[in-house]
Design a protein around this motif. Structure first.
Motif, mmCIF file in Angstrom:
data_model
loop_
_atom_site.group_PDB
_atom_site.id
_atom_site.type_symbol
_atom_site.label_atom_id
_atom_site.label_comp_id
_atom_site.label_asym_id
_atom_site.label_seq_id
_atom_site.Cartn_x
_atom_site.Cartn_y
_atom_site.Cartn_z
ATOM 1 N N CYS A 131 5.301 2.184 13.966
ATOM 2 C CA CYS A 131 4.120 2.433 13.139
ATOM 3 C C CYS A 131 3.457 1.109 12.765
ATOM 4 O O CYS A 131 4.097 0.236 12.186
ATOM 5 C CB CYS A 131 4.526 3.210 11.888
ATOM 6 S SG CYS A 131 3.157 3.545 10.780
ATOM 7 N N MET A 132 2.167 0.979 13.088
ATOM 8 C CA MET A 132 1.441 -0.253 12.774
ATOM 9 C C MET A 132 0.673 -0.160 11.460
ATOM 10 O O MET A 132 0.376 -1.186 10.851
ATOM 11 C CB MET A 132 0.449 -0.582 13.896
ATOM 12 C CG MET A 132 1.075 -0.832 15.256
ATOM 13 S SD MET A 132 -0.161 -1.098 16.544
ATOM 14 C CE MET A 132 -0.827 -2.672 16.066
ATOM 15 N N HIS A 133 0.333 1.070 11.046
ATOM 16 C CA HIS A 133 -0.553 1.232 9.889
ATOM 17 C C HIS A 133 0.017 2.252 8.910
ATOM 18 O O HIS A 133 -0.578 3.321 8.681
ATOM 19 C CB HIS A 133 -1.954 1.658 10.355
ATOM 20 C CG HIS A 133 -2.567 0.715 11.334
ATOM 21 N ND1 HIS A 133 -3.004 -0.538 10.989
ATOM 22 C CD2 HIS A 133 -2.797 0.839 12.667
ATOM 23 C CE1 HIS A 133 -3.493 -1.154 12.060
ATOM 24 N NE2 HIS A 133 -3.371 -0.338 13.096
ATOM 25 N N PRO A 134 1.121 1.963 8.295
ATOM 26 C CA PRO A 134 1.735 2.932 7.370
ATOM 27 C C PRO A 134 0.866 3.231 6.156
ATOM 28 O O PRO A 134 0.948 4.320 5.588
ATOM 29 C CB PRO A 134 3.043 2.256 6.975
ATOM 30 C CG PRO A 134 2.831 0.791 7.220
ATOM 31 C CD PRO A 134 1.943 0.727 8.403
ATOM 32 N N PHE A 135 0.016 2.266 5.745
ATOM 33 C CA PHE A 135 -0.800 2.504 4.561
ATOM 34 C C PHE A 135 -1.823 3.609 4.778
ATOM 35 O O PHE A 135 -2.366 4.152 3.814
ATOM 36 C CB PHE A 135 -1.544 1.221 4.151
ATOM 37 C CG PHE A 135 -0.643 0.151 3.588
ATOM 38 C CD1 PHE A 135 0.587 0.465 3.042
ATOM 39 C CD2 PHE A 135 -1.040 -1.171 3.600
ATOM 40 C CE1 PHE A 135 1.414 -0.527 2.515
ATOM 41 C CE2 PHE A 135 -0.230 -2.170 3.082
ATOM 42 C CZ PHE A 135 1.005 -1.839 2.539
ATOM 43 N N SER A 136 -2.100 3.948 6.026
ATOM 44 C CA SER A 136 -3.110 4.980 6.294
ATOM 45 C C SER A 136 -2.656 6.358 5.848
ATOM 46 O O SER A 136 -3.487 7.224 5.519
ATOM 47 C CB SER A 136 -3.455 5.009 7.788
ATOM 48 O OG SER A 136 -2.313 5.422 8.546
ATOM 49 N N GLN A 137 -1.325 6.581 5.801
ATOM 50 C CA GLN A 137 -0.850 7.929 5.466
ATOM 51 C C GLN A 137 0.349 7.943 4.527
ATOM 52 O O GLN A 137 0.830 9.026 4.190
ATOM 53 C CB GLN A 137 -0.509 8.706 6.741
ATOM 54 C CG GLN A 137 -1.708 8.930 7.650
ATOM 55 C CD GLN A 137 -1.410 9.888 8.779
ATOM 56 O OE1 GLN A 137 -0.922 10.989 8.551
ATOM 57 N NE2 GLN A 137 -1.712 9.464 10.010
ATOM 58 N N LEU A 138 0.846 6.800 4.118
ATOM 59 C CA LEU A 138 1.944 6.760 3.157
ATOM 60 C C LEU A 138 1.416 6.321 1.793
ATOM 61 O O LEU A 138 0.435 5.579 1.692
ATOM 62 C CB LEU A 138 3.044 5.810 3.612
ATOM 63 C CG LEU A 138 3.849 6.208 4.844
ATOM 64 C CD1 LEU A 138 4.932 5.161 5.123
ATOM 65 C CD2 LEU A 138 4.474 7.587 4.692
#
Length: 728
Positions: free
Chosen positions: A12-19
């Motif tokens: 996962c490169m962009h966890p902030f998008s959905q966490l």
């Protein structure tokens, strides 16, 4: 690939998008990634009021949609139930802004790198303390933060990639002492060896090589007086004791391998103070994995090696030096780094830090990687690291290792094994401009700093200002003086008349650079023999030659550097696995202890050198030196005058490199008056013959050596003598 699958597979490169807490309009949802949990809820971090239960997917992603008043952001804690019990923690993925703040200004100034990247103790906008992590890996496909706080689980804490190539994450409530590393996947998704933090401030030794969260603000310094009273290094005495901390002295406790920084702060500094050195230079202290490299294969540039203690312990060592009026110089290695899996090599699966082409990026002498001196991020790293040691550890100087290997593209390479520059030449323009930047930055922020180049070629302007086209170093090691003088002193005295120019040639170029005269660790290893082993003759002559040579060194223009053990004439070559042979100073029968004599002499030389401005104030100016007799090859005698710049102030230096005694030896003097013998390396206290000489001599109006006045002296065998003019 679906987001949950990315999390599950660690890509996962962009966890902030959905966490974390995700809001839009009057709705919001919270997602928490915790595959090991069987049930999970969130509660208000302040009131501990339960906000909601979250529903688990098959992969381990817990989610809940929030409506009405609950959709307004609230700082929350996670309450997770696992087979091992209940865990309550603050979810790091609700702090995206705090994490992103690591890279807002990171490329604006070199020092921003160590102030923003790595593991930084910060407080979020809503008052939560923790550690913000940022690591540069532009070509990685995924990075997870692993550590003792998450049981080294590569699934739990994926980091967020930013547009600048940094990966970031803030872990709330984490404190100094926490262990961590980065689990990196390359561009193709292959898992790489776990990496230590390139900007890590502390690091464990083998086998973990873990980085350690550290608070640079915790240590309270007590060296303000030192910094307030520091003087111009060019006009001040500089007698440097070069030390390998691991082998200066071994602990009496057989269960310990090394003395600690704290123990060294007491034992070593007391010794250096008693011996009247002005500075300690330590072989590289940046973290390194292999003892046999002596520190010259560093992996953790921003971490003092944990072999000897904590970062605070090293600060205590520097602090104690300063309180005892001793400067600290650290060896610094920006030329190359080793291939160890936890280090910088192939950091994200690509050549992030090293030149990609082995004709530029691989060092054949040391089997190590060469930094890409043309890459902006690498240049910033190295400039930042130079500033870091002055800033955070308050060192007084850096001695830059292997500068020649940086300057020349064909260094230690045969034809066809190197790439020429854009002009077809062998100068590495990228390295040259980097060194100029390093020195410019250091002296701009730390005007009283010392930068010293170990540069073994005739490259012009190493210690000249950048504004004048130089590299901008403060000083340069005088390798020519070292090689010539050691070659000379190794000759039997019967043959020295034919090599006289080897001692005099150094004055031809003595003012081309600001020189330090080095007898370093490199001269007493790898079969070269110890200093006393280099000397010719029987035992007495060996020690007499060494005494005369040390006297010559202290009379010659240039700052002084001597490697540990040389000052006691240790017989054996230096061995990094053994303590120095301190037993050689124990009392012997017969004519006494020659080793103690050498030690006494070196202490006396340091004291005279520090006391007499003539011997240091004009080290780098033509007006500070004048030959008295340069041409007496027949008797292997050199004589010259050293000046301080004060009116009629002079010290005469006379060197006799034969075992003959010369009565009624006449030398010219620049000023008429009475001269006092202030040091004679042949004194009995130094193990010399104690040949009776005149303690004071008065000049007469008899011309000699192109001077109108002269003195008549007795010259003892294999000796150096210092005479100071008395007040008129």
């Amino acid at each position: 690939m679906h987001f949950e699958q990315q999390l599950l597979e660690g890509c996962c490169m962009h966890p902030f998008s959905q966490l974390g807490w995700i809001s839009s309009a009057n709705k919001a949802f919270v997602s928490v990634w915790f595959p090991q949990a069987s049930a999970l809820s969130i509660r208000d971090a302040k009131s501990h009021e339960k906000i909601a239960d979250l529903k688990k997917s098959n992969a381990g992603l817990f989610t809940v949609n929030l409506k009405s008043e609950k959709s307004k952001y609230r700082l929350y804690e996670v309450v997770a139930h696992t087979q091992d019990g209940e865990y309550i923690y603050t979810d790091p993925y609700q702090f995206s802004e705090t994490a992103y703040s690591a890279v807002h200004f990171i490329d604006r100034a070199p020092q921003n790198l160590y102030e923003q990247a790595g593991a930084q103790l910060v407080t979020s906008d809503n008052g939560v303390k923790g550690v913000r992590f940022a690591v540069f890996a532009p070509n990685a496909s995924a990075i997870s933060l692993i550590g003792d706080f998450n049981h080294w689980d590569k699934q739990l804490h994926p980091m967020q990639k930013t547009d600048m190539g940094y990966w970031v994450l803030f872990i709330p409530n984490l404190t100094p002492g926490a262990l961590y590393k980065f689990a990196i996947k390359d561009a193709h998704g292959h898992q790489l060896p776990d990496k230590s933090d390139p900007i890590g401030f502390s690091q464990h030794q083998y086998p973990s090589h873990s980085s350690v969260v550290y608070d640079h603000k915790a240590y309270k310094w007590n060296d303000a007086k030192w910094h307030q009273t520091k003087k111009d290094p060019y006009k001040s005495p500089m007698s440097i004791y070069e030390v390998h901390l691991g082998s200066w002295k071994r602990p009496s406790d057989l269960h310990k391998t090394y003395l600690s920084y704290v123990e060294l702060a007491h034992d070593l500094i007391a010794y250096v103070k008693e011996m009247a050195y002005t500075h300690i230079e330590v072989l590289p202290v940046s973290e390194f994995p292999f003892d046999g490299s002596w520190g010259y294969q560093p992996v953790g540039l921003f971490a003092p090696t944990s072999r000897f203690g904590s970062p605070d312990d090293f600060k205590f060592f520097v602090d104690t030096c300063h309180q005892q009026n001793i400067g600290v110089i650290v060896d610094w290695v920006p030329a190359h780094f080793p291939e160890d899996g936890h280090g910088l090599a192939q950091f994200d699966g690509t050549h992030v830090y090293e030149y990609a082409d082995p004709r530029k990026g691989w060092h054949p002498d040391w089997n190590s990687c060469i930094y890409d001196f043309g890459k902006d991020t690498v240049r910033q790293l190295l400039v930042a690291n130079a500033l870091f040691w002055f800033d955070k550890y308050k060192v007084d100087g850096i001695r830059v290792d292997a500068v020649a290997s940086m300057l020349y593209l064909d260094y230690s390479r045969n034809q066809g094994e190197w790439l020429p520059n854009v002009d077809g030449g062998n100068h590495n323009y990228e390295a040259i401009s980097l060194l100029q930047w390093i020195n410019t930055a250091v002296y701009a922020q730390f005007p009283q700093a010392i930068t010293i180049a170990e540069e073994s070629t005739s490259f012009a302007g190493v210690s000249k200002p950048v504004s004048a086209g130089g590299l901008g170093f403060g000083f340069k090691w005088n390798m020519g003086w070292m090689h010539d003088s050691l070659h000379y002193i190794a000759k039997d005295s019967a043959y020295r008349a034919y090599h006289h120019c080897e001692l005099t040639f150094s004055m031809v170029y003595a003012y081309d650079e600001n020189f330090v005269l080095p007898i370093s660790h490199d001269e007493v290893v790898h079969g070269k023999g110890s200093m006393i082993q280099k000397m010719p003759g029987d035992e007495w002559q060996k020690f007499a030659n060494l005494r005369a040579y040390y006297g010559f060194m202290f009379g010659h223009p240039g700052k002084k550097l001597q490697f540990m053990g040389n000052e006691i004439a240790q017989i054996a070559e230096w061995d990094h696995d053994l303590s120095l042979d301190w037993d050689c100073l124990q009392t012997q029968g017969g004519d006494g202890n020659f080793h103690t004599g050498i030690s006494n002499l070196y202490r006396a030389l340091n004291k005279v050198y520090v006391k007499e401005p003539c011997l240091h104030a004009l080290d780098h100016e033509h007006s500070g030196f004048r030959w008295i007799d340069i041409n007496n090859a027949q008797h292997s005698i050199l004589s010259f005058a050293r000046f301080s710049g004060l009116q009629n102030d002079v010290v005469l230096v006379v060197n006799n490199f034969t075992p003959s005694v010369y009565e009624h030896f006449k030398i010219g003097v620049p000023f008429a008056g009475k001269y006092k013998l202030i040091l004679n390396t042949d004194d009995a206290d130094f193990g010399g013959s104690g040949y009776k000489v005149k303690q004071t001599v008065s000049s007469k109006a008899i011309a000699a050596n192109d001077f109108d006045n002269s003195v008549d002296i007795i010259v003892p065998p294999l000796a150096t003598m210092f005479f100071k003019i008395l007040a008129r």
